[in-house]
Write a protein that holds these residues in place. Sequence first.
Motif, PDB file in Angstrom:
ATOM      1  N   ILE A   1      -3.044  -7.499   3.163  1.00  0.00           N
ATOM      2  CA  ILE A   1      -2.459  -8.549   2.607  1.00  0.00           C
ATOM      3  C   ILE A   1      -2.074  -8.331   1.073  1.00  0.00           C
ATOM      4  CG2 ILE A   1      -2.501 -10.994   2.213  1.00  0.00           C
ATOM      5  CD1 ILE A   1      -3.794 -11.142   4.971  1.00  0.00           C
ATOM      6  N   ALA A   2      -3.304  -8.034   0.207  1.00  0.00           N
ATOM      7  CA  ALA A   2      -3.501  -8.081  -1.000  1.00  0.00           C
ATOM      8  C   ALA A   2      -2.290  -6.816  -1.445  1.00  0.00           C
ATOM      9  CB  ALA A   2      -4.790  -7.570  -1.513  1.00  0.00           C
ATOM     10  N   ASN A   3      -2.339  -5.967  -0.843  1.00  0.00           N
ATOM     11  CA  ASN A   3      -1.622  -4.465  -1.328  1.00  0.00           C
ATOM     12  C   ASN A   3      -0.207  -4.545  -0.583  1.00  0.00           C
ATOM     13  OD1 ASN A   3      -3.767  -3.763  -2.744  1.00  0.00           O
ATOM     14  ND2 ASN A   3      -4.591  -2.253  -1.075  1.00  0.00           N
ATOM     15  N   ALA A   4       0.450  -5.588   0.083  1.00  0.00           N
ATOM     16  CA  ALA A   4       1.353  -5.427   0.698  1.00  0.00           C
ATOM     17  C   ALA A   4       2.728  -5.677  -0.110  1.00  0.00           C
ATOM     18  CB  ALA A   4       1.776  -6.490   1.778  1.00  0.00           C
ATOM     19  N   SER A   5       3.732  -4.798   0.133  1.00  0.00           N
ATOM     20  CA  SER A   5       4.872  -4.707  -0.842  1.00  0.00           C
ATOM     21  C   SER A   5       6.018  -4.738   0.073  1.00  0.00           C
ATOM     22  CB  SER A   5       5.152  -3.378  -1.538  1.00  0.00           C
ATOM     23  OG  SER A   5       5.236  -2.419  -0.457  1.00  0.00           O
ATOM     24  N   PRO A   6       7.230  -5.168  -0.534  1.00  0.00           N
ATOM     25  CA  PRO A   6       8.351  -5.272   0.469  1.00  0.00           C
ATOM     26  C   PRO A   6       8.887  -4.278   1.535  1.00  0.00           C
ATOM     27  CG  PRO A   6       9.080  -6.058  -1.490  1.00  0.00           C
ATOM     28  CD  PRO A   6       7.383  -5.552  -1.870  1.00  0.00           C
ATOM     29  N   ALA A   7       8.315  -3.176   0.927  1.00  0.00           N
ATOM     30  CA  ALA A   7       8.384  -1.859   1.929  1.00  0.00           C
ATOM     31  C   ALA A   7       7.686  -1.954   3.401  1.00  0.00           C
ATOM     32  CB  ALA A   7       7.898  -0.490   1.324  1.00  0.00           C
ATOM     33  N   ASP A   8       6.605  -2.951   3.114  1.00  0.00           N
ATOM     34  CA  ASP A   8       5.708  -3.295   4.413  1.00  0.00           C
ATOM     35  C   ASP A   8       5.985  -4.147   5.171  1.00  0.00           C
ATOM     36  OD1 ASP A   8       3.748  -1.250   3.537  1.00  0.00           O
ATOM     37  OD2 ASP A   8       3.478  -2.689   2.141  1.00  0.00           O
ATOM     38  N   ASN A   9       7.245  -4.922   4.961  1.00  0.00           N
ATOM     39  CA  ASN A   9       7.867  -6.129   5.821  1.00  0.00           C
ATOM     40  C   ASN A   9       8.252  -5.557   7.096  1.00  0.00           C
ATOM     41  OD1 ASN A   9       8.702  -8.580   6.074  1.00  0.00           O
ATOM     42  ND2 ASN A   9      10.933  -8.097   5.485  1.00  0.00           N
ATOM     43  N   GLY A  10       7.582  -6.310   7.948  1.00  0.00           N
ATOM     44  CA  GLY A  10       7.943  -5.934   9.361  1.00  0.00           C
ATOM     45  C   GLY A  10       7.128  -4.731  10.002  1.00  0.00           C
ATOM     46  N   CYS A  11       6.065  -4.391   9.301  1.00  0.00           N
ATOM     47  CA  CYS A  11       5.116  -3.223   9.668  1.00  0.00           C
ATOM     48  C   CYS A  11       3.891  -3.748  10.352  1.00  0.00           C
ATOM     49  CB  CYS A  11       5.025  -2.506   8.591  1.00  0.00           C
ATOM     50  SG  CYS A  11       6.231  -1.514   7.939  1.00  0.00           S
ATOM     51  N   PHE A  12       3.347  -2.879  11.128  1.00  0.00           N
ATOM     52  CA  PHE A  12       2.414  -3.105  12.093  1.00  0.00           C
ATOM     53  C   PHE A  12       1.194  -2.271  11.635  1.00  0.00           C
ATOM     54  CE2 PHE A  12       0.776  -3.330  16.989  1.00  0.00           C
ATOM     55  CZ  PHE A  12      -0.309  -3.899  16.827  1.00  0.00           C
ATOM     56  N   TYR A  13       0.207  -2.961  11.004  1.00  0.00           N
ATOM     57  CA  TYR A  13      -0.855  -2.105  10.843  1.00  0.00           C
ATOM     58  C   TYR A  13      -2.344  -2.574  11.274  1.00  0.00           C
ATOM     59  CZ  TYR A  13       2.167  -0.322   6.717  1.00  0.00           C
ATOM     60  OH  TYR A  13       3.116  -0.036   5.890  1.00  0.00           O
ATOM     61  N   ALA A  14      -3.235  -1.320  11.274  1.00  0.00           N
ATOM     62  CA  ALA A  14      -4.740  -1.655  11.679  1.00  0.00           C
ATOM     63  C   ALA A  14      -5.346  -1.911  10.420  1.00  0.00           C
ATOM     64  CB  ALA A  14      -5.193  -0.527  12.356  1.00  0.00           C
ATOM     65  N   TYR A  15      -6.590  -2.672  10.756  1.00  0.00           N
ATOM     66  CA  TYR A  15      -7.310  -3.196   9.235  1.00  0.00           C
ATOM     67  C   TYR A  15      -7.742  -2.019   8.531  1.00  0.00           C
ATOM     68  CZ  TYR A  15     -11.725  -0.972  11.391  1.00  0.00           C
ATOM     69  OH  TYR A  15     -12.547   0.006  11.929  1.00  0.00           O
ATOM     70  N   ASP A  16      -7.860  -0.815   9.029  1.00  0.00           N
ATOM     71  CA  ASP A  16      -8.124   0.372   8.278  1.00  0.00           C
ATOM     72  C   ASP A  16      -6.817   0.865   7.468  1.00  0.00           C
ATOM     73  OD1 ASP A  16      -6.857   1.530  10.238  1.00  0.00           O
ATOM     74  OD2 ASP A  16      -8.491   2.700  10.881  1.00  0.00           O
ATOM     75  N   GLY A  17      -5.710   0.340   7.691  1.00  0.00           N
ATOM     76  CA  GLY A  17      -4.561   0.807   6.606  1.00  0.00           C
ATOM     77  C   GLY A  17      -3.768   1.831   7.597  1.00  0.00           C
ATOM     78  N   GLN A  18      -4.068   2.202   8.959  1.00  0.00           N
ATOM     79  CA  GLN A  18      -3.460   2.906   9.376  1.00  0.00           C
ATOM     80  C   GLN A  18      -2.235   2.128  10.312  1.00  0.00           C
ATOM     81  OE1 GLN A  18      -3.990   6.627   9.835  1.00  0.00           O
ATOM     82  NE2 GLN A  18      -5.130   5.890   8.099  1.00  0.00           N
ATOM     83  N   GLU A  19      -1.176   2.917  10.156  1.00  0.00           N
ATOM     84  CA  GLU A  19       0.155   2.036  11.224  1.00  0.00           C
ATOM     85  C   GLU A  19       0.034   2.324  12.509  1.00  0.00           C
ATOM     86  OE1 GLU A  19       4.787   1.461  10.304  1.00  0.00           O
ATOM     87  OE2 GLU A  19       3.963   3.149   9.241  1.00  0.00           O
TER      88      GLU A  19
END
Length: 227
Positions: free
Chosen positions: A206-224
């Motif tokens: 959440i803290a590192n999210a940018s507009p490029a991440d909008n609509g993406c699905f990530y695991a807690y460890d940062g893996q898509e």
Amino acid sequence: MPTVFITGASRGLGLEFVRQYRADGWDVIATCRDPSAAPDLTATGAEVHALDVADDAALSALGRALAGRTFDVLINNAGIYPLKGPQGSFGDIPVDPWMECLRTNVVAPWKVAETFVANLEKAERPVLATVSSKMGSIADASSPGSVVYRSSKAGVNMVIKGLSIELGPRGIICLSMHPGWVQTDMGGPHALITPQESITGMRRLIANASPADNGCFYAYDGQEVPW
């Protein structure tokens, strides 16, 4: 001070979200169905409101009560896992619990977003994050069972994708997050990671999210995670 709004915060992942954000000095607005039965939540000092996310009237009332407040982050955490064991198997799945699961896990996150979108729009970099599950990944599905829960998480992933299209132009970043297999009441004692590890990872997303991440699905460890 930034503000986070968290649903389903009485225990498990929701409660750990509250504890960590409070420890970092955030203003936390937390909801659960019955605050009088959630002493661990009220002990955090968060602002707590009663809310069943599947109750449209209650959701609308809370929206009016919190109108004008700024939400830097909104976390759709409330969810249910109604059927376990044989009841969740092919040939023995009652319809009513399935409908309840879809109402809470799929429809409610969309309605929460509709209710509080104006609160998010007041923030400089608003994030709407929803706790989904890798069990909702169609690409990852390889074993039988748990179709009620799996279908609800696949559904909420589409909801988040839809919200990303609706809200991205308004500057709101929408994320779907897999918390991992966590040692909670839902995950059980043999799960692989602690709530602290899971929430630390999701907060980092959440803290590192940018507009490029909008609509993406990530695991807690940062893996898509594949849809």
